[in-house]
Design an enzyme around this catalytic site. Structure first.
Site, PDB file in Angstrom:
ATOM      1  N   LYS A   1     -15.473 -89.672  21.362  1.00  0.00           N
ATOM      2  CA  LYS A   1     -14.908 -88.414  21.851  1.00  0.00           C
ATOM      3  C   LYS A   1     -15.149 -88.286  23.355  1.00  0.00           C
ATOM      4  O   LYS A   1     -16.263 -88.521  23.835  1.00  0.00           O
ATOM      5  CB  LYS A   1     -15.522 -87.232  21.099  1.00  0.00           C
ATOM      6  CG  LYS A   1     -14.863 -85.903  21.420  1.00  0.00           C
ATOM      7  CD  LYS A   1     -15.373 -84.783  20.532  1.00  0.00           C
ATOM      8  CE  LYS A   1     -14.664 -83.473  20.881  1.00  0.00           C
ATOM      9  NZ  LYS A   1     -15.127 -82.347  20.038  1.00  0.00           N
TER      10      LYS A   1
ATOM     11  N   SER B   1     -11.278 -79.579  18.676  1.00  0.00           N
ATOM     12  CA  SER B   1     -11.210 -80.418  19.856  1.00  0.00           C
ATOM     13  C   SER B   1     -11.368 -81.905  19.566  1.00  0.00           C
ATOM     14  O   SER B   1     -11.118 -82.748  20.427  1.00  0.00           O
ATOM     15  CB  SER B   1     -12.291 -79.979  20.855  1.00  0.00           C
ATOM     16  OG  SER B   1     -13.594 -80.187  20.326  1.00  0.00           O
TER      17      SER B   1
ATOM     18  N   SER C   1     -14.113 -77.588  15.630  1.00  0.00           N
ATOM     19  CA  SER C   1     -13.588 -78.779  16.304  1.00  0.00           C
ATOM     20  C   SER C   1     -13.668 -80.056  15.483  1.00  0.00           C
ATOM     21  O   SER C   1     -12.997 -81.035  15.793  1.00  0.00           O
ATOM     22  CB  SER C   1     -14.307 -78.986  17.643  1.00  0.00           C
ATOM     23  OG  SER C   1     -13.926 -77.993  18.558  1.00  0.00           O
TER      24      SER C   1
END
Length: 492
Positions: free
Chosen positions: A80, A155, A179
């Site tokens: 990420k 996210s 997220s």
């Protein structure tokens, strides 16, 4: 697509540990898959193919000399983009950090590296991870492998899309307001938000921060457990240590769910709007749990103060972490982040004290609820994947969103409790779009939650339905923010 990429991480690391598969071979297949499908979904923001193949070759040399380096030996993984990877561009989706190359790994990345992971690149994120739709001015918009004009969530949307598209079987994400869970629901994978400290997540400016968590995404629950066995455990950087060791994860799952008491809530007891397709998914999941022997009844934690706890705690965390950037270069920061930071700056001592008191009362209600229930089953999101050209859904089930967080309340109110929550696939709607549910347990019952989830997974197999990734009509431009308080140019 090579058959290798349909295998789970658990299967792949077994092949790697036996010597039947080399890390270089697997990493090349992973890189080939990125080349094949990522133009359609934009899940992988940065690729370091040369470095990855070099790291894979080194993993193979170490294996030849002394065997597997760790439980994830030789497994390729993109990370990420809000997580720092030493020597690899790590932007957080922000123009401010478009060329940032950190010198050290975040703790989670260091643990993954020590476990044997071969870092291959970075996954796309919303700017600073704010919001549950993945777009930013550096890399553009990530879209859904099952429908490439629609959102992959966020996210951790880049991670979810990569796992769903068979780029990799396992990835790491983070979750403050959904997220991990919302992109898991959108992309037909599992996403796990663990209890506080289970996966250490030190915060540089607030050692007592509790709202954000890091956790895994995968297509199988066993892969989530493999991840946690590889990275969970105490860290000297944390003020409070979780009472769970990495060894707690895994072990035999029960044959059924007899005796498990499941509460189900369609609106979290708050009238939270949820689209009909997501309510149908909730009913499907409840029927599966009942068929497995669980007792299912309508009930919910009293979440009356959860919005206040979440909203103010998030605002304080944003002000702490991003306030100096907003003060210095506001023209480079998206308006939703500015709104959250300014909300944090505007909180006075009385409101902060009252928020702490509300959080304390919320925990009393959590304890009371779980004295009579083992699990809480709720919608995985309020909507199915939406048009990727939107910044966020401005209406949910006919109800207008007042802020960019309103369509995420199904995740946010559970974040406020701090409880471990697993997003699970719940089948597809009539248009072929993924749906999901959330399954929540009491604090630090993470391992038991995952063992129960394995029983559900075996009965459904939803995550094994692979997408047919196509770039036909893909949307890559998300609408710019408009002026006005509804779009958070100013504090409301």
């Amino acid at each position: 697509m090579t058959d290798l990429l349909e295998k789970s991480a658990t299967e792949l690391v077994a092949l790697l540990a036996s010597g039947a598969l080399s890390s270089r071979e697997l990493t090349q297949a992973h890189l080939d898959r990125i080349e094949e499908v990522d133009g359609a979904i934009n899940a992988v923001a940065t690729v370091d193919a040369e470095g990855a193949l070099g790291r894979a070759a080194e993993a193979d040399r170490r294996f030849a000399a002394s065997g597997p380096a760790g439980p994830l030996h030789g497994l390729p993984m993109t990370h990420k983009d809000t997580h720092r990877v030493a020597g690899m561009r790590s932007t957080s989706g922000s123009p401010v950090f478009a060329d940032h190359v950190p010198e050290r790994d975040d703790l989670l990345i260091a643990r993954l590296r020590a476990a044997g992971v071969v870092a291959t690149g970075k996954n796309n994120v919303p700017e600073f991870g704010a919001g549950s739709h993945t777009f930013n001015p550096v890399f553009g918009t990530t879209t859904n492998p099952y429908a490439t004009t629609l959102s992959a969530g966020g996210s951790s949307g880049g991670v979810a899309a990569a796992v769903a598209a068979r780029i990799q079987p396992l990835g790491e994400g983070s979750d403050m307001g959904g997220s991990l869970r919302i992109p898991a629901s959108f992309c037909n994978v599992f996403g796990f938000r663990p209890s506080l400290g289970v996966v250490p997540m030190p915060a540089e400016r607030n050692a007592w921060a509790w709202l954000g968590r890091t956790g895994p995404m995968a297509r199988t629950v066993r892969d989530l457990e493999l991840f946690l066995r590889s990275v969970a455990g105490p860290a000297e950087e944390l003020q409070l240590q979780a009472p769970l060791e990495a060894s707690a994860f895994g072990g035999p799952a029960p044959d059924d769910l007899r005796g498990v008491r499941v509460a189900i809530s369609r609106d979290f007891g708050l009238g939270i709007p949820v689209e009909p397709d997501m309510l149908e998914a909730l009913d499907r999941a409840a029927a599966v749990l009942e068929s497995l022997g669980a007792t299912v009844e309508e009930a919910c934690i009293d979440l009356a103060e959860a919005d206040r706890v979440f909203g103010n705690t998030r605002a304080l965390d944003f002000a702490s972490g991003l306030g100096s950037l907003v003060d210095t270069v506001p023209e480079l920061i998206k308006p939703e982040v500015i709104w959250n930071v300014r909300k944090g700056w505007a909180l006075d001592a009385r409101e902060i004290i009252e928020t702490t008191a509300a959080a304390t009362r919320l925990q009393e209600r959590v304890r009371a609820f779980f004295s009579g229930h083992d699990l809480l089953l709720t919608p995985g999101a309020q909507v199915v994947p939406f048009d990727a050209a939107l910044r966020y859904p401005e209406r949910v089930a006919g109800v207008e969103s007042e802020t960019y967080l309103d369509w995420m309340r199904s995740a946010c109110v559970l974040s406020a409790t701090g409880l471990p929550t697993l997003a699970m696939p719940a089948g597809f709607n009539g248009a072929g779009l993924p749906t999901g549910v959330q399954l929540t347990a009491f604090h630090y019952r993470d391992a038991q939650l995952l063992r129960w989830a394995r029983v559900y997974e075996a009965a459904t197999g939803y995550a094994q339905r692979a997408p047919e990734v196509s770039d036909h009509g893909r949307i890559v431009e998300t609408a710019p923010a408009l002026a006005g308080p509804h779009h958070h140019a100013d504090v409301e």
